[in-house]
Enzyme design. Structure first.
Site, PDB file in Angstrom:
ATOM      1  CE  LYS A 133      -7.653  13.374   0.520  1.00  0.00           C
ATOM      2  NZ  LYS A 133      -7.517  12.208  -0.331  1.00  0.00           N
ATOM      3  NE  ARG A 134      -4.732   9.806  10.351  1.00  0.00           N
ATOM      4  CZ  ARG A 134      -4.352   8.812  11.134  1.00  0.00           C
ATOM      5  NH1 ARG A 134      -5.095   7.719  11.229  1.00  0.00           N
ATOM      6  NH2 ARG A 134      -3.258   8.894  11.858  1.00  0.00           N
ATOM      7  CG  HIS A 169      -1.937  -1.035   1.289  1.00  0.00           C
ATOM      8  ND1 HIS A 169      -3.228  -0.888   0.807  1.00  0.00           N
ATOM      9  CD2 HIS A 169      -1.870  -2.288   1.776  1.00  0.00           C
ATOM     10  CE1 HIS A 169      -3.894  -2.007   1.015  1.00  0.00           C
ATOM     11  NE2 HIS A 169      -3.100  -2.879   1.601  1.00  0.00           N
ATOM     12  CB  THR A 200     -10.710   4.032  -0.969  1.00  0.00           C
ATOM     13  OG1 THR A 200     -10.193   4.396   0.312  1.00  0.00           O
ATOM     14  CG2 THR A 200      -9.962   2.832  -1.500  1.00  0.00           C
ATOM     15  CE  LYS A 219     -14.640   4.834   1.034  1.00  0.00           C
ATOM     16  NZ  LYS A 219     -13.764   4.882   2.219  1.00  0.00           N
ATOM     17  CE  LYS A 262      -3.527  10.536   3.297  1.00  0.00           C
ATOM     18  NZ  LYS A 262      -4.152   9.630   2.307  1.00  0.00           N
TER      19      LYS A 262
HETATM   20  C1  26Q Z   1       3.069   2.006  10.762  1.00  0.00           C
HETATM   21  C2  26Q Z   1       3.979   1.951  11.794  1.00  0.00           C
HETATM   22  C3  26Q Z   1       3.565   2.010  13.101  1.00  0.00           C
HETATM   23  C4  26Q Z   1       2.229   2.145  13.360  1.00  0.00           C
HETATM   24  C5  26Q Z   1       1.320   2.193  12.330  1.00  0.00           C
HETATM   25  C6  26Q Z   1       1.731   2.135  11.013  1.00  0.00           C
HETATM   26  C7  26Q Z   1       0.760   2.216   9.900  1.00  0.00           C
HETATM   27  C8  26Q Z   1      -0.601   2.092  10.122  1.00  0.00           C
HETATM   28  C9  26Q Z   1      -1.503   2.231   9.079  1.00  0.00           C
HETATM   29  C10 26Q Z   1       1.190   2.456   8.614  1.00  0.00           C
HETATM   30  C11 26Q Z   1       0.293   2.586   7.590  1.00  0.00           C
HETATM   31  C12 26Q Z   1      -1.063   2.480   7.806  1.00  0.00           C
HETATM   32  C13 26Q Z   1      -2.060   2.662   6.756  1.00  0.00           C
HETATM   33  C14 26Q Z   1      -1.791   2.872   5.487  1.00  0.00           C
HETATM   34  C15 26Q Z   1      -2.843   3.173   4.530  1.00  0.00           C
HETATM   35  O1  26Q Z   1      -3.985   3.378   4.892  1.00  0.00           O
HETATM   36  N1  26Q Z   1      -2.534   3.223   3.226  1.00  0.00           N
HETATM   37  C16 26Q Z   1      -3.531   3.549   2.240  1.00  0.00           C
HETATM   38  O2  26Q Z   1      -4.097   2.352   1.756  1.00  0.00           O
HETATM   39  C17 26Q Z   1      -5.208   2.614   0.928  1.00  0.00           C
HETATM   40  C18 26Q Z   1      -5.827   1.293   0.559  1.00  0.00           C
HETATM   41  O3  26Q Z   1      -5.037   0.624  -0.367  1.00  0.00           O
HETATM   42  C19 26Q Z   1      -4.802   3.414  -0.287  1.00  0.00           C
HETATM   43  O4  26Q Z   1      -5.966   3.751  -0.999  1.00  0.00           O
HETATM   44  C20 26Q Z   1      -4.068   4.687   0.123  1.00  0.00           C
HETATM   45  O5  26Q Z   1      -3.567   5.342  -1.015  1.00  0.00           O
HETATM   46  C21 26Q Z   1      -2.939   4.338   1.074  1.00  0.00           C
HETATM   47  O6  26Q Z   1      -2.328   5.520   1.564  1.00  0.00           O
END
Ligand code: 26Q
Length: 817
Positions: free
Chosen positions: A552-553, A361, A660, A664, A558
């Site tokens: 979004k986050r 991702h 995503t 939406k 972004k």
């Molecule tokens: C990493 C280290 C320590 C703690 C948490 C994390 C962590 C947690 C969540 C790292 C990444 C995430 C989430 C990533 C994420 O949401 N990526 C998104 O995935 C979507 C689904 O494929 C894509 O549409 C987005 O582009 C992408 O940013």
């Protein structure tokens, strides 16, 4: 054995009368209240039980037919499942929305008020977790045999409050009042081992003296469209094992023993906020291993119940890794097969490579997960040993195929050797998987061109694309009843299970009556959003202004900051020419910043500072308003997205893997202003470039600029609007009480601007002018909105999951489902 007929269960009835009776019954017999003493929550829980009862039979049938058909199943391993509220979704799936509402009314219960107090499992950060939830919905809709496995965090994603324009995090103890949707399954409990050491006994490697935690299963049913089937989401909760510190207990140190018990239960306590560059936290590693080990033990238990060995394991089981967070599943499967089930190494490894698949991702180098070897060695010594063995096996193959390429060795090794030695979880995942996919066409291409180029040379057949999708049940049918009703009137209701049917709206683009009803639906949703804004911020916005939304986050890539630069520019232009025919605009932001991500938090503060100045300026009137909606989450998205006119998808090209939210918004009739990034590109192709505001540098241009030592100042020096916006910001025009508040931020923009906001600024502002122009022509705008809705057929997660099922997992829908 008693007669099987005695176990025949009558399915519960669904007439208004049946439901009224059932709610009253559950209130008394499940909740333990009667009408005079029942609180709103008691009624909610009674309704929860009634609806849960309605999915029990289809759920049992789904499990029974997977069993009877000996079907190959997919297990989706994910640290996050951002399911959001369950009740309305299940009610719609059961087709009992109207009668249930009526039954509530008969009982004097306000159904809408109940929905509002439903607890919301926020067991995910954003895109990745929500994708997992949409996937379960689609698996259930398609009747695919599978399950989700994750962690039952006691505290979900933190709640965001805004205090004096700044984010304050509050714990989200979503389980305070209990959660009647889940079923505790104590019979499915497994021991998870940590620490200890290895002892070699002849050929055998024995892992001893571990500290153990128990994982207990909690199940929820995810019902598909029209209850075609129900998929199980099994989340693991940590419990102290009896064995923990019995010593202290026996010494009479009761308090110490109970403290230790608390300590081991920490493992499922809290969801880590997405801070992609911050890894190495021991508790996070423990979490990853905790749910992976429990899930694999559960999967093997289910297999061995039916089969006496593992010869056919890969014909029965597919395991999917949602990013690298569950990558310890690889050494854990090896451990279970080798140490617990006496399978030979080569055979076990072949099984792994047939069973695992992995979705990437992110491409950002610094976001790729790695763990210090020292840490893994301490927490999971057996797994560290297995990772070395896997690495040796893999590097032997590299050496065999490319005997002279030493650099390749170093680049592809599972172990990073510079600095503190670390395990590269992405390499482990790629080496163990038979398929590795990206999440949009662009992202998948960049994946094989950049981070995995060496692996793509070695295993070209392994890499593929599966463009993300979203469930139209939650994101159109449920969130936007007004627009759904309009669509139903024109093409019937079956688009919910076959989103390509939305293309049938295309011939209607010039139908003025249809246009008018689409516009009315949008206006209705904007009204709803206007009320939400007033409730949560106290700001009154004009519901007929253009609603420009970025939700979004908060992340630098972004580029919420680029949006703010446009807002400041627009503010200055309106001040300079207040009499010009400005299109009234409300710029709406929403999103959380990871608690340790200072720059993201500063951007939230900046949005509030700009909002304060702009909203208070009497010269602005309706022409410009800025709003930050606190605590963005699934339930809020369900109100925000249907009310948007314009969707902001403006990441630096090459950084947003897919997105995503973009899908939406478009599905709900918003137009997109976006960059050539992620799935934006495919969306623009499907709706037509003429209905999509796409702008800015492409990935290659971003890379080229970066390569030639990009200097942001040249843009600043040649664009007055830009330099004006940055200068005012830098000198404190939006923070008069602390003029230097944004000095550093503007310095960073002018000195490095890693995400290249400045090169895209002029194109962005020009594109926003084209947005205004189109908005001035309501018919033309609505035509484009319809083209967007009609073009979203391909972005249903049903399509995505069909592709995963046939090309990656090689599983089939159950017969009769
Ligand atoms: C990493 C280290 C320590 C703690 C948490 C994390 C962590 C947690 C969540 C790292 C990444 C995430 C989430 C990533 C994420 O949401 N990526 C998104 O995935 C979507 C689904 O494929 C894509 O549409 C987005 O582009 C992408 O940013």
């Amino acid at each position: 054995m008693p007669d099987a007929d005695l176990f025949q269960i009558e399915p519960p009835g669904n007439t208004v009368e049946d439901l009224r009776h059932a709610i009253a019954d559950r209130l008394v017999y499940a909740v333990g209240k009667d009408r005079p003493s029942a609180t709103q929550r008691d009624w909610l829980f009674a309704v929860f039980h009634v609806v849960r009862d309605r999915i029990m039979n289809p759920w049992r049938e789904s499990l029974a037919s997977a069993d009877a058909q000996n079907a190959k199943r997919v297990y989706y391993l994910s640290m996050e499942f951002l399911t959001g509220r369950a009740l309305t979704n299940a009610i719609l799936s059961a087709g009992i929305f109207e009668p249930l509402k009526e039954a509530c009314a008969l009982l004097g219960v306000d159904f809408d008020a109940l929905i509002d107090i439903e607890p919301e499992p926020g067991l995910g950060n954003g895109g990745l977790g929500r994708l997992a939830a949409c996937f379960l919905d689609s698996m259930a809709t398609l009747g695919l045999p599978g399950m989700g496995y994750g962690i039952r965090y006691e505290y979900g994603m933190f709640a965001q409050r805004i205090e004096l324009g700044q984010q304050v995090e509050e714990p989200d103890y979503w389980l305070v009042n209990g959660y009647p949707w889940e079923l505790m399954r104590p019979e499915f409990s497994y021991t998870i081992r940590y620490g200890g050491h290895l002892v070699l006994k002849g050929e055998k490697c024995v892992w001893e003296d571990t500290n153990d935690v128990i994982a207990t299963a909690y199940d929820t049913g995810v019902p598909g469209h029209e209850m075609r089937s129900v998929v199980t989401l099994r989340l693991w909760s940590a419990r102290a094992s009896g064995g923990v510190n019995l010593d202290a207990f026996n010494r009479g140190d009761y308090i110490q023993a109970v403290e230790d018990k608390n300590h081991s239960e920490n493992v499922s306590r809290v969801l880590y906020p997405d801070d992609r560059t911050d890894h190495g936290r021991e508790l996070r590693l423990r979490q990853e291993y905790f749910f992976v080990s429990a899930s694999l033990q559960d999967i093997l238990r289910r297999h061995i119940k039916k089969h006496s060995d593992f010869v056919q394991l890969a014909d029965r089981v597919a395991i999917h890794l949602n990013d690298t967070h569950p990558a310890l599943a690889v050494p854990e499967l090896m451990r279970l097969l080798l140490d617990e089930h006496k399978v030979e190494w080569e055979e076990a490894w072949t099984l792994c490579t047939q069973i695992f698949s992995y979705t990437n991702h992110t491409l950002m180098e610094e976001a790729l997960e790695t763990w210090p070897i020292e840490l893994i060695n301490r927490v999971l010594p057996r797994h560290m040993r297995l990772i070395y063995d896997i690495n040796a096996h893999f590097l032997a193959e590299v050496h065999h195929r490319f005997p002279h390429d030493h650099a390749l060795f170093r680049r592809t090794s599972l172990i990073e050797e510079r600095g503190v030695r670390r395990v590269r979880m992405a390499h482990l995942s790629v080496v163990a998987s038979h398929k590795v996919n990206g999440v949009s066409a662009l992202h998948s291409q960049l994946m094989v061109d950049t981070i995995f180029s060496d692996f793509a040379q070695m295993y070209p057949e392994r890499f593929c694309n599966k463009t993300n999708g979203i469930t139209p049940r939650r994101w159109l049918s449920q969130a936007n009843p007004s627009l759904s009703a309009v669509i139903d009137r024109h093409i019937g209701p079956t688009w919910r299970g076959d989103l390509d049917q939305l293309a049938q709206l295309r011939p209607l683009v010039d139908d003025t009556q249809f246009q008018e009803s689409v516009r009315d639906a949008k206006q209705h949703n904007k009204q709803r959003l206007t009320e939400l804004i007033a409730r949560s911020t106290g700001i009154q916005v004009n519901p007929t202004s253009l609603f420009d939304v970025q939700a979004k986050r908060i992340h630098e890539y972004k580029r919420q900051l680029l949006n703010v630069l446009h807002v400041i520019t627009r503010y200055h232009l309106i001040l300079a020419q207040p009499q010009a025919p400005w299109v009234p605009r409300t710029v709406i932001f929403g999103g959380k910043a990871a608690s340790a991500y200072d720059m993201a938090k500063l951007i939230i503060r900046l949005i509030h500072d700009v909002a304060r100045v702009v909203n208070a300026d009497p010269l602005m009137g309706d022409r410009l308003k800025v709003v930050f909606l606190p605590n963005y989450r699934v339930s809020l998205a369900e109100v925000i997205i249907p009310g948007a006119d314009l969707s902001e998808q403006i990441s630096t090209a090459g950084t947003e893997a897919s997105g995503t939210g973009n899908m939406k918004f478009a599905l709900n009739g918003a137009l997109t202003i976006g960059t050539w990034d992620g799935a934006n590109i495919e969306m623009a192709e499907h709706v037509g470039l003429e209905h999509f505001f796409i702008f800015g540098h492409r990935t290659e241009q971003v890379a080229e600029l970066r390569g030639q030592g990009y200097a942001p100042r040249s843009y600043y020096e040649t664009n007055f609007d830009l330099s004006n916006a940055i200068d005012r910001l830098a000198e404190g025009a939006f923070s008069p009480e602390e003029p230097d508040r944004y000095r550093h931020l503007t310095q960073v923009l002018l000195d490095s601007d890693y995400y290249q906001l400045l090169p895209d600024y002029a194109a962005y502002v020009a594109c926003q002018e084209r947005v205004d122009e189109l908005y001035r022509q309501p018919a033309a705008w609505t035509r484009s909105a319809i083209h967007n809705i009609a073009g979203m057929g391909a972005f249903t997660s049903d399509r995505t999951i069909r592709e995963y099922a046939s090309e990656i997992w090689r599983i089939q829908a159950l017969d009769g489902q």
